[in-house]
Design a protein around this motif. Sequence first.
Motif, short mmCIF file in Angstrom:
data_model
loop_
_atom_site.label_atom_id
_atom_site.label_comp_id
_atom_site.label_asym_id
_atom_site.label_seq_id
_atom_site.Cartn_x
_atom_site.Cartn_y
_atom_site.Cartn_z
N GLY A 136 0.57 11.93 -6.13
CA GLY A 136 -0.33 11.02 -5.43
C GLY A 136 -0.55 9.70 -6.11
N THR A 137 0.14 9.43 -7.21
CA THR A 137 -0.02 8.15 -7.90
C THR A 137 0.95 7.12 -7.37
N ARG B 91 -2.94 2.97 -17.41
CA ARG B 91 -3.75 2.96 -16.20
C ARG B 91 -3.01 3.64 -15.06
N VAL B 92 -3.68 4.58 -14.40
CA VAL B 92 -3.09 5.33 -13.30
C VAL B 92 -3.88 5.05 -12.03
N VAL B 93 -3.19 4.75 -10.95
CA VAL B 93 -3.85 4.51 -9.66
C VAL B 93 -3.34 5.52 -8.65
N TYR B 94 -4.28 6.21 -8.00
CA TYR B 94 -3.94 7.19 -6.98
C TYR B 94 -4.01 6.54 -5.60
N VAL B 95 -3.11 6.94 -4.74
CA VAL B 95 -3.08 6.35 -3.40
C VAL B 95 -4.38 6.62 -2.64
N VAL C 274 -6.86 3.99 -3.40
CA VAL C 274 -6.57 2.74 -2.72
C VAL C 274 -7.06 2.81 -1.28
N HIS C 275 -6.83 3.94 -0.62
CA HIS C 275 -7.33 4.12 0.75
C HIS C 275 -8.85 4.05 0.79
N ARG C 276 -9.47 4.68 -0.24
CA ARG C 276 -10.93 4.67 -0.29
C ARG C 276 -11.46 3.25 -0.45
N ALA C 277 -10.76 2.46 -1.29
CA ALA C 277 -11.16 1.07 -1.50
C ALA C 277 -11.03 0.27 -0.20
N HIS C 278 -9.96 0.54 0.54
CA HIS C 278 -9.78 -0.12 1.82
C HIS C 278 -10.91 0.23 2.78
N THR D 284 0.32 6.83 5.17
CA THR D 284 1.73 6.49 5.04
C THR D 284 1.97 5.00 5.10
N ASP D 285 0.89 4.21 5.29
CA ASP D 285 1.07 2.76 5.33
C ASP D 285 1.35 2.24 3.92
N SER D 286 1.99 1.09 3.85
CA SER D 286 2.31 0.51 2.55
C SER D 286 1.08 -0.13 1.95
N ILE D 287 1.11 -0.29 0.65
CA ILE D 287 0.01 -0.92 -0.06
C ILE D 287 0.42 -2.36 -0.36
N GLU D 288 -0.29 -3.29 0.21
CA GLU D 288 0.06 -4.70 0.04
C GLU D 288 -0.44 -5.22 -1.30
N LYS D 289 0.33 -6.05 -1.92
CA LYS D 289 -0.08 -6.68 -3.16
C LYS D 289 -1.34 -7.52 -2.91
N GLY D 290 -2.32 -7.28 -3.77
CA GLY D 290 -3.54 -8.06 -3.67
C GLY D 290 -4.47 -7.61 -2.58
#
Length: 476
Positions: free
Chosen positions: A204-205, A435-439, A442-446, A456-462
């Motif tokens: 999941g990273t 530093r480890v980032v879990y997907v 990222v979804h939670r931050a969104h 399954t969507d991509s993670i955009e830079k920034g």
Amino acid sequence: MVEFKLPAWYTTPMAQVILVGITCFATVGMFSAVSNLGAGGLSDIVLSDTSNGVLYGCFAITGLVSGGICNLLGPRLTLFIGTLGYALYVGSLWCYQTQGTGWFVIFAGAILGISAALLWSAQGAIMMSYPLEKDKGKAFAIFWAIFQFGSFIGSIIALAINIREGGLSAVSTSTYIAFLIIIFIGVASSFLVLPPNRVIRSDGTIVKLEAVSKPHEEVVGMIRLLKDWRMLALVPMFFASNYFYAYQGAVNAKRFDGPTRALNATLEGAGAIVGALMIGYFVLDIKFLHRRARGYLGLATVVILVVIVWSVGLSWQVTFTRADATEANFINYHDSDYKGKGALYFFYYFSDACYQALAYWIMSAMTNDPFTLARYAGLYKALQSAGSAGSFGMDAVSTPFLNEHLASWILMLASFPLAYLVLRTVKETNYEDERVVYVDDVHRAHAEEGHHVEKTDSIEKGSVSEIPAPPLTANA
């Protein structure tokens, strides 16, 4: 921002390693197939040595900065630019075969040296950083097997054509056409590779939250790289890792006729495939050993192979000199004198694959960061190419074969004690320090920012702010 939804399997590290393998299969593999025919498929060995010397000289210089360029452009664009030089170079060989344009071969060699440094930096970053730590040996095995399968298939094509048309002192025109078609397929395949911020590991990273780095970060990164004693200790290993290709290619060109050179190249490809799979799956990623112990086992395996294989090569080398290597004395695979020679070339490349695997595994055990590993890969290829340039220069002035053999062998032997010192610093895992980032984070931050993002969507830079690393899970 929501992009086109990619299949889950496509965003996995191994899928990306396979894609890079396919790109290199169709580009570097075809170049290797031509080179392994002896003298790069040329009838003029001095021209071949000169072009290769220029190629690897430009490769060495560009390799010092190619990791930074890869980090700034991203792996996809870097790979694409890197593939173009292979098409130009094989085209120049074809042009020389039909028009006698020697200058074009040397010019194309220089361009290939620049582009190849970019390709291999991107390849190294993907292969070493995308997989989980427990899968890095297997990642090398899969990549190297696919990549060398290109050399293997290309050599079979050349073997079939040359046998049908008789014993040739140089590669036929139809061989070059076949190679070029495959190379252009490889150029197109480079666009399928994903950047690190869109690759999700099985735990999941995300490989890296950012897709590219910044110029000042690359300057700082290179300074840190050159101050790392571990990388300095690996310099002899890097330098020696391709040094022997000039010697092996020269002997292949001087001692065997056209069809037999193609047969030897086919055996080389097979040896590289088997060697990579063996050490990747059964040594470097063996499950019941700690990571450092796996490194020690890998080093011991490579030392034993290099000692045995090159001892056998020495026992044959002392039986002839350059003066004996004339067309009248060419060996054909039907001759009784060929016995054992094919096996030697098989194990030359079997041991080569293991040596390369160990070098890549050691680098990948030092960090998981794709930007850092791109710089490592660039330095590795720079020093590797400097060694190749020196060895081709050595061969171009008709250095005795025995001296070339001993130089290649001694360089490898000298690299092992220093590699051992670096292996002593290998930790069981680097996840605790990086530093480890879990997907899911990222979804939670969104979601907290008011955006809805599919898994399954991509993670955009920034697209998200900096997220602290969450606690490691058991399978991280």
